[in-house]
Design an enzyme around this catalytic site. Structure first.
Site, PDB file in Angstrom:
ATOM      1  N   ARG A 197       3.494  94.476 -26.938  1.00 25.46           N
ATOM      2  CA  ARG A 197       4.723  95.041 -26.381  1.00 25.46           C
ATOM      3  C   ARG A 197       6.000  94.383 -26.933  1.00 25.46           C
ATOM      4  O   ARG A 197       7.093  94.866 -26.701  1.00 25.46           O
ATOM      5  CB  ARG A 197       4.694  94.937 -24.851  1.00 25.46           C
ATOM      6  CG  ARG A 197       3.856  96.017 -24.213  1.00 25.46           C
ATOM      7  CD  ARG A 197       3.617  95.751 -22.745  1.00 25.46           C
ATOM      8  NE  ARG A 197       2.650  94.678 -22.521  1.00 25.46           N
ATOM      9  CZ  ARG A 197       2.374  94.156 -21.330  1.00 25.46           C
ATOM     10  NH1 ARG A 197       3.014  94.575 -20.257  1.00 25.46           N
ATOM     11  NH2 ARG A 197       1.461  93.205 -21.207  1.00 25.46           N
TER      12      ARG A 197
ATOM     13  N   GLY B 153     -10.755  88.989 -24.115  1.00 18.75           N
ATOM     14  CA  GLY B 153     -10.345  88.641 -22.752  1.00 18.75           C
ATOM     15  C   GLY B 153     -10.116  87.161 -22.540  1.00 18.75           C
ATOM     16  O   GLY B 153     -10.527  86.319 -23.341  1.00 18.75           O
TER      17      GLY B 153
ATOM     18  N   TYR C  60      30.235  72.731 -59.464  1.00 22.33           N
ATOM     19  CA  TYR C  60      29.081  73.429 -60.028  1.00 22.33           C
ATOM     20  C   TYR C  60      29.444  73.984 -61.392  1.00 22.33           C
ATOM     21  O   TYR C  60      30.419  74.738 -61.529  1.00 22.33           O
ATOM     22  CB  TYR C  60      28.699  74.561 -59.064  1.00 22.33           C
ATOM     23  CG  TYR C  60      27.436  75.309 -59.403  1.00 22.33           C
ATOM     24  CD1 TYR C  60      26.268  74.631 -59.719  1.00 22.33           C
ATOM     25  CD2 TYR C  60      27.404  76.695 -59.376  1.00 22.33           C
ATOM     26  CE1 TYR C  60      25.100  75.326 -60.008  1.00 22.33           C
ATOM     27  CE2 TYR C  60      26.247  77.396 -59.656  1.00 22.33           C
ATOM     28  CZ  TYR C  60      25.091  76.701 -59.970  1.00 22.33           C
ATOM     29  OH  TYR C  60      23.942  77.389 -60.256  1.00 22.33           O
TER      30      TYR C  60
HETATM   31  C1  UD1 Z   1      -3.709  87.628 -16.917  1.00 23.84           C
HETATM   32  C2  UD1 Z   1      -4.602  87.511 -15.676  1.00 23.84           C
HETATM   33  C3  UD1 Z   1      -3.857  88.069 -14.468  1.00 23.84           C
HETATM   34  C4  UD1 Z   1      -2.549  87.345 -14.286  1.00 23.84           C
HETATM   35  C5  UD1 Z   1      -1.718  87.368 -15.579  1.00 23.84           C
HETATM   36  C6  UD1 Z   1      -0.551  86.434 -15.454  1.00 23.84           C
HETATM   37  C7  UD1 Z   1      -6.893  87.771 -16.465  1.00 23.84           C
HETATM   38  C8  UD1 Z   1      -8.063  88.653 -16.524  1.00 23.84           C
HETATM   39  N1  UD1 Z   1      -5.826  88.255 -15.873  1.00 23.84           N
HETATM   40  O1  UD1 Z   1      -3.490  89.024 -17.124  1.00 23.84           O
HETATM   41  O2  UD1 Z   1      -4.665  87.945 -13.284  1.00 23.84           O
HETATM   42  O3  UD1 Z   1      -1.835  87.917 -13.227  1.00 23.84           O
HETATM   43  O4  UD1 Z   1      -2.490  86.916 -16.696  1.00 23.84           O
HETATM   44  O5  UD1 Z   1       0.311  86.534 -16.557  1.00 23.84           O
HETATM   45  O6  UD1 Z   1      -6.951  86.657 -16.932  1.00 23.84           O
HETATM   46  N2  UD1 Z   1      -5.381  85.867 -24.486  1.00 23.84           N
HETATM   47  C9  UD1 Z   1      -6.179  85.265 -25.415  1.00 23.84           C
HETATM   48  N3  UD1 Z   1      -7.348  85.874 -25.768  1.00 23.84           N
HETATM   49  C10 UD1 Z   1      -7.744  87.040 -25.218  1.00 23.84           C
HETATM   50  C11 UD1 Z   1      -6.920  87.658 -24.258  1.00 23.84           C
HETATM   51  C12 UD1 Z   1      -5.754  87.045 -23.910  1.00 23.84           C
HETATM   52  O7  UD1 Z   1      -5.857  84.199 -25.932  1.00 23.84           O
HETATM   53  O8  UD1 Z   1      -8.825  87.505 -25.594  1.00 23.84           O
HETATM   54  C13 UD1 Z   1      -4.126  85.218 -24.133  1.00 23.84           C
HETATM   55  C14 UD1 Z   1      -2.905  86.044 -24.412  1.00 23.84           C
HETATM   56  O9  UD1 Z   1      -2.393  85.769 -25.703  1.00 23.84           O
HETATM   57  C15 UD1 Z   1      -1.939  85.600 -23.323  1.00 23.84           C
HETATM   58  C16 UD1 Z   1      -2.861  85.189 -22.168  1.00 23.84           C
HETATM   59  O10 UD1 Z   1      -4.144  85.018 -22.733  1.00 23.84           O
HETATM   60  O11 UD1 Z   1      -1.184  84.457 -23.708  1.00 23.84           O
HETATM   61  C17 UD1 Z   1      -2.920  86.234 -21.056  1.00 23.84           C
HETATM   62  O12 UD1 Z   1      -3.453  87.411 -21.585  1.00 23.84           O
HETATM   63  P1  UD1 Z   1      -2.918  88.841 -21.131  1.00 23.84           P
HETATM   64  O13 UD1 Z   1      -3.701  89.870 -21.816  1.00 23.84           O
HETATM   65  O14 UD1 Z   1      -1.438  88.894 -21.221  1.00 23.84           O
HETATM   66  O15 UD1 Z   1      -3.367  88.823 -19.591  1.00 23.84           O
HETATM   67  P2  UD1 Z   1      -2.798  89.690 -18.456  1.00 23.84           P
HETATM   68  O16 UD1 Z   1      -3.343  91.060 -18.560  1.00 23.84           O
HETATM   69  O17 UD1 Z   1      -1.344  89.540 -18.390  1.00 23.84           O
HETATM   70 CA    CA Z   2       0.435  88.725 -19.780  1.00 28.99          CA
END
Ligand code: UD1
Ligand code: CA
Length: 456
Positions: free
Chosen positions: A14, A78, A383
């Site tokens: 995003r 995830g 220069y």
């Molecule tokens: C996550 C939480 C949610 C919480 C929110 C807070 C889970 C399942 N959900 O959701 O409950 O309210 O954060 O901001 O954890 N990332 C990785 N590898 C991955 C996926 C994500 O490193 O495979 C990192 C992303 O770069 C990011 C962070 O993890 O920095 C959070 O990932 P994101 O996909 O933004 O999680 P949310 O859906 O926001």
């Molecule tokens: Ca997030």
């Protein structure tokens, strides 16, 4: 013992950017740097950053910090999957693991210290930061009993209508008992709407998970798009400015001023509107910056005024007046009591005490002594089209208006350069140098030219 893991493998779709989200900057530092910085006070024994999207670029950010370890998550399946990648790296680790989101840069160190204290004193298996959000859309909802023990975390997209009414959200910041977490991680399953391994599902396996509310929910707000980045910047700026005002710095129209949190400002400094202080800048007491000045990675002494000017990677000693409209472009060193005036550009140049460069000059690769007076429009021609050369000007020397000093060239002490001179050879001390054509006057030129015209 505490290890810290930062989730930074995601792309941040995003943001609509080629730069990974965690490398976007806030107040002069990247989001991921800020997140790591916020847990410095816990003295973590290990700092692991989980990287994936544009891993090399993220790693490069920490090239000067050998204490940071990187863990690759080649496919982003995830948050649970991301933490699974730590297993081989933390095989012998027996302490607590603090997990932070790489996109939540506004956490206060105190908040993390409190989270860890609760986690340890309550002997929890896991402790997470939560907040009551006015608009909880997009966040995982946390369901607790009356003792703040977590029963369930449900992602926004997996919530039913009733669950969506819960405004207590998961901030994505957790403390885990690592050996217990390590046992559970392999059991996670991806049976949810996104087919991802959710870190939040570990709650189902633990018997003691506690939620701790943050006082100010802004602290855990994550950055997902440029609007949230701008909002976070506002929050950060108002924190920084409040801190300096409480420390005795006057900010006039603070909304128009920006200050990186790496800047240091002495008491009784006045910062006027539309001024910006960046990088490792230091401002000495009683100085007046602005209106309309930009100071980057520079040291400004005491009682200096900088009016409508730009100063980069330079040093200005006490009691100097800079501007209006001066540009210290880099490696300028201005000693005490100097005046650098309008439309003067200075680069890689040292200027001795009580010297004046008051109007319309360019000084590059030069060394000026004390009490030098650089006349209006004096230029160092440093220069030759291939190499840069040095100009040396001795104490007490005065250059006339519009003189050009063709480097390499050296003027002794107390030299006087006649206006309009092009100086190409060294000049000994106490001399007058005139390096231009002597003025010629041709009398009655007007009548002569008119005679010629009449003959035609
Ligand atoms: C996550 C939480 C949610 C919480 C929110 C807070 C889970 C399942 N959900 O959701 O409950 O309210 O954060 O901001 O954890 N990332 C990785 N590898 C991955 C996926 C994500 O490193 O495979 C990192 C992303 O770069 C990011 C962070 O993890 O920095 C959070 O990932 P994101 O996909 O933004 O999680 P949310 O859906 O926001
Ligand atoms: Ca997030």
């Amino acid at each position: 013992m505490v290890a810290v893991a930062v989730l930074a493998a995601g792309k941040g779709t995003r943001m609509k950017s080629t730069l990974p989200k965690v490398l976007h900057t806030l107040g002069g530092r990247s989001l991921v740097e800020r997140v790591l910085e916020s847990c410095k006070g816990l003295n973590p024994s290990r700092q692991l950053v989980i990287v994936g999207y544009q891993a090399e670029q993220v790693k490069n950010q920490f090239r000067h910090n050998p204490n940071v370890e990187f863990v690759e998550q080649t496919e982003q399946k995830g948050t649970g999957h991301a933490i699974q990648q730590l297993l081989p790296h933390l095989e012998d680790f027996t302490g607590d693991l603090l997990v932070l989101n790489g996109d939540a840069p506004l956490l206060r160190p105190e908040t993390l210290e409190n989270l860890l204290a609760v986690h340890q004193s309550q002997q929890n298996m896991a402790t997470l930061l939560t907040a009551q959000l006015p608009n909880p859309k997009g966040y995982g909802r946390v369901f607790c009993d009356s003792n703040n023990l977590v029963k369930q975390i449900v992602e926004d997209r997996d919530c039913n209508d009733a669950q969506k009414q819960n405004h207590r959200i998961n901030g994505g910041i957790y403390c885990f008992n690592w050996p217990k977490l390590a046992e559970i991680l392999p059991k996670l399953q991806a049976n949810n709407d996104q087919q991802e391994y959710y870190l939040t599902d570990v709650v189902d396996f633990f018997d003691r998970v506690m939620a701790v509310d943050v006082e100010d929910y802004l602290e855990i707000s994550g950055i997902n798009d440029r609007k949230q980045l701008a909002n976070a910047n506002e929050v950060l700026q108002s924190r920084i400015k409040d801190r300096w005002m409480m420390a005795g710095v006057t900010l006039i129209n603070p909304d128009s001023i920006t200050i990186d949190d790496t800047v240091s400002i002495a008491p009784d400094v006045v910062i006027e509107p539309h001024s910006h202080l960046r990088g490792n800048s230091v401002i000495g007491k009683g100085s007046r910056i602005g209106p309309g000045s930009l100071i980057e990675n520079s040291e400004i002494g005491d009682n200096v005024s900088v009016l409508y000017s730009v100063i980069n990677n330079s040093k200005v000693a006490s009691d100097c007046r800079i501007g209006p409209y001066a540009h210290l472009r880099g490696e300028a060193q201005i000693e005490t009591g100097c005046r650098i005036g309008n439309f003067v550009e200075v680069k890689k140049t040292t200027i001795g005490t009580k010297s004046n460069v008051a109007h319309l000059s360019y000084l590059g690769d030069a060394i000026l002594g004390d009490r030098v007076n650089v006349g209006a429009g004096t230029i160092t021609a440093n220069y030759d089209g291939v190499n840069k050369h040095t100009t040396v000007i001795g104490n007490g020397t005065k250059t006339g208006a519009n003189s050009v000093l063709v480097a390499p060239v050296s003027l002794g002490e107390n030299v006087t350069v006649a206006a309009g001179s092009v100086v190409t050879n060294n000049v000994p001390g106490d001399a007058l140098v005139i390096a231009r054509q002597r003025q010629r006057i041709i009398e009655d030129w007007k009548t002569k030219t008119e005679d010629w015209k009449n003959k035609e």
